[in-house]
Motif scaffolding. Structure first.
Motif, PDB file in Angstrom:
ATOM      1  N   PRO A  15       0.824  -1.215   0.000  1.00 40.20           N
ATOM      2  CA  PRO A  15       0.000   0.000   0.000  1.00 40.20           C
ATOM      3  C   PRO A  15       0.856   1.262   0.000  1.00 40.20           C
ATOM      4  N   GLU A  16       0.411   2.250  -0.741  1.00 37.06           N
ATOM      5  CA  GLU A  16       1.072   3.557  -0.741  1.00 37.06           C
ATOM      6  C   GLU A  16       0.727   4.295   0.549  1.00 37.06           C
ATOM      7  N   PRO A  17       1.398   5.408   0.842  1.00 38.25           N
ATOM      8  CA  PRO A  17       1.037   6.191   2.031  1.00 38.25           C
ATOM      9  C   PRO A  17      -0.443   6.568   2.018  1.00 38.25           C
ATOM     10  N   GLY A  18      -1.111   6.349   3.137  1.00 34.70           N
ATOM     11  CA  GLY A  18      -2.528   6.682   3.256  1.00 34.70           C
ATOM     12  C   GLY A  18      -3.467   5.593   2.791  1.00 34.70           C
ATOM     13  N   ALA A  19      -2.934   4.504   2.243  1.00 36.38           N
ATOM     14  CA  ALA A  19      -3.754   3.407   1.726  1.00 36.38           C
ATOM     15  C   ALA A  19      -3.686   2.206   2.670  1.00 36.38           C
ATOM     16  N   VAL A  20      -4.558   1.233   2.421  1.00 38.83           N
ATOM     17  CA  VAL A  20      -4.606   0.021   3.228  1.00 38.83           C
ATOM     18  C   VAL A  20      -4.786  -1.179   2.295  1.00 38.83           C
ATOM     19  N   LEU A  21      -3.948  -2.163   2.479  1.00 35.90           N
ATOM     20  CA  LEU A  21      -4.117  -3.429   1.757  1.00 35.90           C
ATOM     21  C   LEU A  21      -4.888  -4.386   2.655  1.00 35.90           C
ATOM     22  N   THR A  22      -5.943  -5.005   2.123  1.00 33.40           N
ATOM     23  CA  THR A  22      -6.752  -5.929   2.915  1.00 33.40           C
ATOM     24  C   THR A  22      -6.905  -7.263   2.193  1.00 33.40           C
ATOM     25  N   ARG A  23      -7.289  -8.256   2.981  1.00 26.83           N
ATOM     26  CA  ARG A  23      -7.736  -9.531   2.433  1.00 26.83           C
ATOM     27  C   ARG A  23      -9.252  -9.602   2.576  1.00 26.83           C
ATOM     28  N   ILE A  24      -9.908 -10.116   1.554  1.00 24.44           N
ATOM     29  CA  ILE A  24     -11.358 -10.225   1.587  1.00 24.44           C
ATOM     30  C   ILE A  24     -11.776 -11.395   2.473  1.00 24.44           C
ATOM     31  N   GLU A  25     -12.639 -11.101   3.446  1.00 23.49           N
ATOM     32  CA  GLU A  25     -13.232 -12.153   4.262  1.00 23.49           C
ATOM     33  C   GLU A  25     -14.440 -12.755   3.555  1.00 23.49           C
ATOM     34  N   ARG A  26     -15.288 -11.880   3.025  1.00 18.88           N
ATOM     35  CA  ARG A  26     -16.447 -12.303   2.240  1.00 18.88           C
ATOM     36  C   ARG A  26     -16.931 -11.104   1.436  1.00 18.88           C
ATOM     37  N   ALA A  27     -17.470 -11.364   0.251  1.00 19.12           N
ATOM     38  CA  ALA A  27     -18.002 -10.323  -0.628  1.00 19.12           C
ATOM     39  C   ALA A  27     -19.383 -10.754  -1.105  1.00 19.12           C
ATOM     40  N   ASN A  28     -20.361  -9.907  -0.896  1.00 21.88           N
ATOM     41  CA  ASN A  28     -21.737 -10.251  -1.242  1.00 21.88           C
ATOM     42  C   ASN A  28     -22.073  -9.903  -2.683  1.00 21.88           C
ATOM     43  N   VAL A  29     -23.024 -10.625  -3.232  1.00 28.33           N
ATOM     44  CA  VAL A  29     -23.558 -10.315  -4.556  1.00 28.33           C
ATOM     45  C   VAL A  29     -24.717  -9.345  -4.368  1.00 28.33           C
ATOM     46  N   CYS A  30     -24.454  -8.096  -4.665  1.00 24.07           N
ATOM     47  CA  CYS A  30     -25.449  -7.027  -4.515  1.00 24.07           C
ATOM     48  C   CYS A  30     -26.252  -6.893  -5.808  1.00 24.07           C
ATOM     49  N   GLY A  31     -27.450  -6.304  -5.706  1.00 26.65           N
ATOM     50  CA  GLY A  31     -28.259  -6.082  -6.899  1.00 26.65           C
ATOM     51  C   GLY A  31     -27.543  -5.243  -7.944  1.00 26.65           C
ATOM     52  N   SER A  32     -26.738  -4.278  -7.486  1.00 28.96           N
ATOM     53  CA  SER A  32     -25.990  -3.453  -8.431  1.00 28.96           C
ATOM     54  C   SER A  32     -24.989  -4.289  -9.219  1.00 28.96           C
ATOM     55  N   GLU A  33     -24.433  -5.308  -8.563  1.00 29.70           N
ATOM     56  CA  GLU A  33     -23.495  -6.187  -9.252  1.00 29.70           C
ATOM     57  C   GLU A  33     -24.187  -6.920 -10.394  1.00 29.70           C
ATOM     58  N   LEU A  34     -25.447  -7.280 -10.178  1.00 31.29           N
ATOM     59  CA  LEU A  34     -26.195  -7.951 -11.229  1.00 31.29           C
ATOM     60  C   LEU A  34     -26.456  -7.006 -12.401  1.00 31.29           C
ATOM     61  N   HIS A  35     -26.739  -5.722 -12.086  1.00 37.98           N
ATOM     62  CA  HIS A  35     -26.905  -4.724 -13.154  1.00 37.98           C
ATOM     63  C   HIS A  35     -25.629  -4.638 -13.996  1.00 37.98           C
ATOM     64  N   ILE A  36     -24.485  -4.596 -13.336  1.00 47.78           N
ATOM     65  CA  ILE A  36     -23.203  -4.507 -14.046  1.00 47.78           C
ATOM     66  C   ILE A  36     -22.962  -5.766 -14.871  1.00 47.78           C
ATOM     67  N   TRP A  37     -23.196  -6.909 -14.262  1.00 48.97           N
ATOM     68  CA  TRP A  37     -22.974  -8.196 -14.932  1.00 48.97           C
ATOM     69  C   TRP A  37     -23.815  -8.322 -16.192  1.00 48.97           C
ATOM     70  N   ARG A  38     -25.060  -7.826 -16.140  1.00 47.07           N
ATOM     71  CA  ARG A  38     -25.942  -7.892 -17.309  1.00 47.07           C
ATOM     72  C   ARG A  38     -25.594  -6.834 -18.352  1.00 47.07           C
ATOM     73  N   GLY A  39     -24.805  -5.826 -17.976  1.00 49.31           N
ATOM     74  CA  GLY A  39     -24.484  -4.735 -18.889  1.00 49.31           C
ATOM     75  C   GLY A  39     -25.432  -3.566 -18.801  1.00 49.31           C
ATOM     76  N   HIS A  40     -26.195  -3.472 -17.710  1.00 47.01           N
ATOM     77  CA  HIS A  40     -27.214  -2.430 -17.576  1.00 47.01           C
ATOM     78  C   HIS A  40     -26.752  -1.217 -16.776  1.00 47.01           C
ATOM     79  N   HIS A  41     -25.556  -1.278 -16.193  1.00 46.06           N
ATOM     80  CA  HIS A  41     -25.098  -0.155 -15.384  1.00 46.06           C
ATOM     81  C   HIS A  41     -24.735   1.010 -16.303  1.00 46.06           C
ATOM     82  N   PRO A  42     -25.109   2.250 -15.948  1.00 39.60           N
ATOM     83  CA  PRO A  42     -24.861   3.374 -16.856  1.00 39.60           C
ATOM     84  C   PRO A  42     -23.394   3.743 -17.012  1.00 39.60           C
ATOM     85  N   GLU A  43     -22.545   3.403 -16.033  1.00 41.49           N
ATOM     86  CA  GLU A  43     -21.145   3.817 -16.077  1.00 41.49           C
ATOM     87  C   GLU A  43     -20.178   2.646 -16.166  1.00 41.49           C
TER      88      GLU A  43
END
Length: 365
Positions: free
Chosen positions: A28-56
């Motif tokens: 990590p650079e100064p002011g940053a933090v390196l972490t290990r993922i304990e768990r990551a949830n599948v959010c509805g927004s992730e599904l929008h991105i996966w389908r290609g529907h996210h505007p950005e």
């Protein structure tokens, strides 16, 4: 961290096409933090991105709703953003966006609308520091990216959902105001809707949910909703509006909360709210999907409409406190009903999209 350590991440190259990639884990650079993922949830927004529907976001490293364990602190990082001492091994929840404090919205105090919010999110994996999303073994928390230490004793499975849905719901409902003894109608009993029910309950409001899926209705009842309007029983907008009016002494709800993510829910919501009421729009996030509505009715009823995206980042701390204060009161721990290895991310997204599972979580190994 020993030189040469590598980690895995999930890269979305195009809609519904995922690749597992491996990269060297950076310091990590100064002011940053390196972490290990304990768990990551599948959010509805992730599904929008996966389908290609996210505007950005159309490609990049996936994932944003997660619980992380501090692996290495960058120079100068001694506390979280609430001043709590932080050290390697601590569990933290990061806001998934940055707050630059320099763009026009930030200068107006509208930190949730920061124009640079996604500067470090869902970028190409080959661009250092590689681990831009939380569907990965590691996650890089950048300078200007708020993060908070998770209260000791809080179930990690519960804490993992704080940095997206709950923070945004609390922020949005504070924006419109939820008063004691008011009536709140919630459209949709997914993750957003359940959070809205819980928060409205704690503010002393009476709650009504509009939903038509048995499992979601059952969950809404477990979260303490007062009334259910089942759209399989009340099959038209007129019938649902009449039912809501019956439940509110013929007046209509003081506050409507759109959490379904369906454009037609917006036009329906106006019918459910009393004259002079308020309407919070959170669920619809994809521009270009439209609905017809009656602007004259909106004017005559003089309804305040408040759309909200993201949240002021310190609301993440409030969300963690809300979960800690109400630990055991609401069945947050039951919302995650499926766990998948990171390498099985395709299956996790597909089953989430088909609603075969309510809420999936990914566990790196």
């Amino acid at each position: 961290m020993p030189s040469g350590d590598t980690g895995q991440l999930v890269y979305l190259s195009e809609p519904e096409h995922l690749e597992m990639r491996e990269y060297e884990v950076p310091e990590p650079e100064p002011g940053a933090v390196l972490t290990r993922i304990e768990r990551a949830n599948v959010c509805g927004s992730e599904l929008h991105i996966w389908r290609g529907h996210h505007p950005e976001v159309k490609n990049g490293v996936l994932g944003h709703e997660a619980l992380c364990r501090v692996d290495e602190l960058g120079e100068g990082v001694e506390t979280d953003y609430a001043g709590e001492p932080i050290e390697e091994g601590d569990l933290v929840a990061p806001a998934y966006f940055i707050t630059c404090r320099k763009c026009p919205p930030c200068q107006e105090g509208q930190f949730h609308l920061c124009e640079n919010a996604y500067r470090n999110w869902s970028k190409p994996p080959e661009e250092p520091p590689h681990f831009h999303g939380t569907f990965a073994s590691h996650y890089f928390i950048h300078p200007d990216q708020y993060f908070y230490k998770v209260p000791e004793g809080l179930d990690p499975g519960v804490a993992a959902g704080a940095n997206c849905a709950l923070s945004q719901v609390i922020f949005g409902m504070d924006k419109v105001g939820v008063g004691y003894d008011e009536t709140v109608v919630v459209q949709g009993a997914g993750g957003l809707g359940l959070n809205a029910i819980a928060y409205a309950n704690e503010r002393g409001a009476e709650t009504i949910v509009v939903e038509g899926v048995d499992g979601r209705i059952d969950r809404a009842r477990e979260f303490g909703v007062d009334h259910v309007v089942d759209f399989r029983e009340y099959g038209s907008v007129e019938e649902r509006a009449e039912r809501v009016h019956d439940l509110t002494d013929g007046v209509g709800a003081d506050l409507g909360v759109e959490m379904a993510g369906v454009p037609d829910a917006f036009s329906e919501g106006i019918e459910l709210i009393r004259t002079g009421g308020r309407y919070l729009e959170i669920g619809n996030v994809s521009p270009g999907q439209t609905t017809e509505f009656d602007p004259g009715l909106l004017t005559r009823k003089s309804i305040d409409i408040v759309p909200v995206v993201r949240y002021d980042p310190w609301y993440l701390k409030r969300a963690l406190e809300f979960l800690e204060e109400n630990d055991g009161k609401y069945p947050y721990g039951d919302l995650i009903d499926a766990e998948f290895d990171l390498v099985d991310v395709d299956e996790a997204l597909a089953k989430s999209d088909s609603r075969e599972v309510t809420r999936a979580t990914l566990l790196p190994h």
